[in-house]
Design a protein around this motif. Structure first.
Motif: not given
Ligand code: OAD
Length: 270
Positions: A28, A33, A39-40, A42, A63, A111, A203, A206, A227-229, A231, A245, A247
């Motif tokens: 995801g 990042t 990301d979406f 954070s 979206f 994703q 990811t 969610t 992942n940071m958290e 899930v 932490g 990735c």
């Molecule tokens: P999210 O923004 O929901 O989740 C990103 C995850 O990555 C979170 O758990 C963060 O803590 C973690 N994270 C951020 N930076 C990181 C790093 N450097 N190392 C490790 N973990 C890190 O993004 P997605 O799960 O991809 O849909 O979101 C799913 C979908 O929701 C996306 O595909 C998008 C959005 O609506 C569409 O565009 C259709």
């Protein structure tokens, strides 16, 4: 149990023993990042927290197809920032590519719409872009494809492109909320059931149906979360390993335990 302990060295031993021949990777926005793409979800840095300027009621509206039909501009403002071409793959992307080089990658489900897996060299036939990508676009009414070069021009100016045939709105082949995922996702979903190792990176798990993929593997199959958290259900099964932490750091540790570290860094620097 397949792992001697819930640790990265135990995962590396499992891979080195030859027991992991079908690695399924689920990714995801968190793997991108470090490339400079937000990301979406954070809290401070995520796109949904920073869409205020676009005057959306709900950040997810950017979206949403009904919203897009009424007001496509916010999507194109966002697209200008996210458009592929100006970002470089991260260590995590390159690690996935290395798994493919070693013949271990069974399938990558991403994703992400940034195309960075392809840029890192993961073969196209091993990638399922579950939420589509910016790689192609078409009219939302008559479905006529729209040329890449014209798309690029419009996006670079955050302008809304219109169909050359019917003047309908043009949208990249990204899966918006309430749209179907590509049929490839459903055709290949069984590969997660057949995996002998699952790696989940960056990811929040969610958004369904993608979020259900880690639960398709048999109970005894090791699952590793980078992942940071914490899930989803990761951490609830005996052979789950949580690497909390960023990735890239976790992936570097795994690469070191595998003896792949130098190769990984060399590929990444290319
Ligand atoms: P999210 O923004 O929901 O989740 C990103 C995850 O990555 C979170 O758990 C963060 O803590 C973690 N994270 C951020 N930076 C990181 C790093 N450097 N190392 C490790 N973990 C890190 O993004 P997605 O799960 O991809 O849909 O979101 C799913 C979908 O929701 C996306 O595909 C998008 C959005 O609506 C569409 O565009 C259709």
């Amino acid at each position: 149990e397949n792992l001697s302990e819930r640790s990265l060295p135990a995962v590396a031993d499992y891979i080195k023993s030859g027991k992991a021949r079908k690695v399924v990777v689920l990714t995801g926005a968190g793997i991108s990042t470090a490339a400079g793409i937000p990301d979406f979800r954070s809290p401070e840095t995520g796109l949904y927290a920073n869409l205020a300027a676009l005057e959306l009621e709900e950040p997810e509206d950017v979206f949403s197809l009904p919203f897009f039909k009424e007001n496509p501009k916010p999507f194109y403002v966002l697209a200008k920032d996210l458009y592929p071409g100006k970002f470089h793959p991260t260590i995590s992307h390159v690690f996935i590519s290395l798994l493919a080089t070693k013949g271990l990658l069974y399938q990558l489900f991403t994703q992400n719409i940034d195309c960075l897996e392809r840029a890192a060299g993961v073969p196209a036939d091993l990638i399922v872009e579950a939420h589509g990508s910016f790689a192609s676009q078409r009219c939302i009414d008559c479905k006529t494809p729209y040329p890449d070069d014209k798309m690029r021009e419009h996006v670079s100016r955050a302008e809304v492109p219109h169909c050359e045939k019917c003047n309908g709105l043009v949208k990249p082949d990204i899966v918006f909320f309430h749209e179907n995922l590509p049929s490839l996702f459903f055709d290949r979903r069984h590969m997660a059931e057949e995996a002998d190792l699952i790696l989940v990176l960056g990811t929040s798990l969610t958004v369904h149906p993608f979020a259900g993929l880690p639960d398709l593997a048999p109970f005894e199959v090791p699952r590793v979360l980078f992942n940071m958290e914490r899930v989803g259900s990761l951490g609830s099964q005996p052979d789950d390993v949580l690497v909390l932490g960023d990735c890239d750091t976790g992936v570097r540790q795994l690469a070191s335990a595998l003896g792949w570290r130098e190769e990984l860094e060399a590929e990444w620097r290319k």
